[in-house]
Design a protein around this motif. Structure first.
Motif, mmCIF file in Angstrom:
data_model
loop_
_atom_site.group_PDB
_atom_site.id
_atom_site.type_symbol
_atom_site.label_atom_id
_atom_site.label_comp_id
_atom_site.label_asym_id
_atom_site.label_seq_id
_atom_site.Cartn_x
_atom_site.Cartn_y
_atom_site.Cartn_z
ATOM 1 N N SER A 106 0.820 -1.211 0.000
ATOM 2 C CA SER A 106 0.000 0.000 0.000
ATOM 3 C C SER A 106 0.855 1.261 0.000
ATOM 4 N N ASN A 107 0.249 2.334 -0.527
ATOM 5 C CA ASN A 107 0.853 3.656 -0.510
ATOM 6 C C ASN A 107 -0.295 4.660 -0.520
ATOM 7 N N LYS A 108 -0.398 5.484 0.499
ATOM 8 C CA LYS A 108 -1.513 6.438 0.598
ATOM 9 C C LYS A 108 -1.520 7.433 -0.552
ATOM 10 N N ASP A 109 -0.369 7.634 -1.223
ATOM 11 C CA ASP A 109 -0.283 8.555 -2.361
ATOM 12 C C ASP A 109 -0.473 7.860 -3.701
ATOM 13 N N GLY A 110 -0.819 6.580 -3.698
ATOM 14 C CA GLY A 110 -0.950 5.799 -4.933
ATOM 15 C C GLY A 110 0.319 5.014 -5.186
ATOM 16 N N LEU A 111 0.190 3.897 -5.886
ATOM 17 C CA LEU A 111 1.347 3.020 -6.114
ATOM 18 C C LEU A 111 2.362 3.635 -7.068
ATOM 19 N N GLN A 112 1.934 4.538 -7.942
ATOM 20 C CA GLN A 112 2.805 5.317 -8.827
ATOM 21 C C GLN A 112 3.697 4.462 -9.711
ATOM 22 N N THR A 113 3.187 3.299 -10.129
ATOM 23 C CA THR A 113 3.869 2.445 -11.094
ATOM 24 C C THR A 113 2.808 1.576 -11.753
ATOM 25 N N THR A 114 3.171 0.913 -12.847
ATOM 26 C CA THR A 114 2.228 0.024 -13.519
ATOM 27 C C THR A 114 2.584 -1.451 -13.308
ATOM 28 N N LEU A 115 3.693 -1.697 -12.630
ATOM 29 C CA LEU A 115 4.112 -3.071 -12.362
ATOM 30 C C LEU A 115 4.890 -3.116 -11.054
ATOM 31 N N LEU A 116 4.530 -4.055 -10.203
ATOM 32 C CA LEU A 116 5.310 -4.325 -8.997
ATOM 33 C C LEU A 116 5.894 -5.716 -9.130
ATOM 34 N N SER A 117 7.159 -5.845 -8.789
ATOM 35 C CA SER A 117 7.778 -7.172 -8.770
ATOM 36 C C SER A 117 8.261 -7.456 -7.358
ATOM 37 N N TYR A 118 8.241 -8.750 -7.025
ATOM 38 C CA TYR A 118 8.549 -9.185 -5.668
ATOM 39 C C TYR A 118 9.622 -10.258 -5.731
ATOM 40 N N LYS A 119 10.606 -10.118 -4.876
ATOM 41 C CA LYS A 119 11.625 -11.157 -4.716
ATOM 42 C C LYS A 119 11.515 -11.678 -3.296
ATOM 43 N N VAL A 120 11.288 -12.983 -3.177
ATOM 44 C CA VAL A 120 11.150 -13.628 -1.878
ATOM 45 C C VAL A 120 12.421 -14.422 -1.627
ATOM 46 N N PHE A 121 13.044 -14.183 -0.487
ATOM 47 C CA PHE A 121 14.288 -14.850 -0.129
ATOM 48 C C PHE A 121 14.087 -15.707 1.109
ATOM 49 N N ALA A 122 14.624 -16.925 1.093
ATOM 50 C CA ALA A 122 14.715 -17.753 2.298
ATOM 51 C C ALA A 122 16.018 -17.328 2.968
ATOM 52 N N MET A 123 15.915 -16.737 4.156
ATOM 53 C CA MET A 123 17.061 -16.104 4.787
ATOM 54 C C MET A 123 17.794 -17.042 5.751
ATOM 55 N N LYS A 124 19.122 -16.926 5.743
ATOM 56 C CA LYS A 124 19.967 -17.636 6.711
ATOM 57 C C LYS A 124 20.155 -16.774 7.958
ATOM 58 N N ASN A 125 20.159 -15.454 7.746
ATOM 59 C CA ASN A 125 20.245 -14.460 8.819
ATOM 60 C C ASN A 125 19.677 -13.158 8.249
ATOM 61 N N ASP A 126 19.885 -12.040 8.896
ATOM 62 C CA ASP A 126 19.317 -10.777 8.406
ATOM 63 C C ASP A 126 19.940 -10.276 7.106
ATOM 64 N N HIS A 127 21.074 -10.844 6.700
ATOM 65 C CA HIS A 127 21.786 -10.327 5.535
ATOM 66 C C HIS A 127 21.928 -11.324 4.395
ATOM 67 N N ASP A 128 21.977 -12.619 4.671
ATOM 68 C CA ASP A 128 22.247 -13.632 3.649
ATOM 69 C C ASP A 128 21.025 -14.511 3.419
ATOM 70 N N GLY A 129 20.677 -14.669 2.142
ATOM 71 C CA GLY A 129 19.537 -15.516 1.819
ATOM 72 C C GLY A 129 19.609 -16.025 0.391
ATOM 73 N N ASP A 130 18.761 -16.996 0.094
ATOM 74 C CA ASP A 130 18.674 -17.573 -1.242
ATOM 75 C C ASP A 130 17.335 -17.184 -1.855
ATOM 76 N N LEU A 131 17.367 -16.832 -3.137
ATOM 77 C CA LEU A 131 16.137 -16.465 -3.823
ATOM 78 C C LEU A 131 15.179 -17.647 -3.818
ATOM 79 N N PHE A 132 13.987 -17.432 -3.313
ATOM 80 C CA PHE A 132 12.972 -18.469 -3.154
ATOM 81 C C PHE A 132 11.929 -18.373 -4.268
ATOM 82 N N ALA A 133 11.539 -17.150 -4.643
ATOM 83 C CA ALA A 133 10.529 -16.948 -5.683
ATOM 84 C C ALA A 133 10.593 -15.520 -6.208
ATOM 85 N N GLU A 134 10.173 -15.353 -7.466
ATOM 86 C CA GLU A 134 10.003 -14.039 -8.077
ATOM 87 C C GLU A 134 8.579 -13.965 -8.598
ATOM 88 N N LEU A 135 7.875 -12.904 -8.231
ATOM 89 C CA LEU A 135 6.480 -12.718 -8.610
ATOM 90 C C LEU A 135 6.287 -11.301 -9.113
#
Length: 109
Positions: A35-64
């Protein structure tokens, strides 16, 4: 903003909002509310989901991705998780500008 919920109603209200969820023993569907109270201000959102080993290191789990309108104030994207763990989701505009990051934990039973 990115919020994880067990369900989002038809008015965009997050039900079961949390950053920690209990594993149900099968694939787990969570709703991601962007969400964004000022509008999303784009026509496409992409998401990268990472399975994390800690707060800094992770492996890409999915892209949507989700097609959106610039004037929309929110979009809901369902994400499936197949095991407990610590995850990070990065949300980007169509120009690959990072707009939000959220960490969630799915604990064992």
């Amino acid at each position: 903003d990115v919020t994880f919920c067990t369900h989002v109603d038809s008015l965009g209200h997050c039900q079961g909002k949390a950053t920690e969820f209990k594993w149900n023993g099968d694939k787990m569907k969570l709703s991601m509310l962007i969400s964004n109270k000022d509008g999303l201000q784009t026509t496409l959102l992409s998401y990268k989901v990472f399975a994390m080993k800690n707060d800094h290191d992770g492996d890409l789990f999915a892209e949507l991705s989700s097609k959106v309108h610039t004037t929309w104030h929110y979009v809901v994207r369902n994400v499936f998780f197949f095991k407990p763990g610590y995850y990070k989701v990065d949300v980007y505009t169509k120009d690959y500008k990072l707009v939000a990051t959220q960490f969630i934990t799915i604990t064992g039973r």
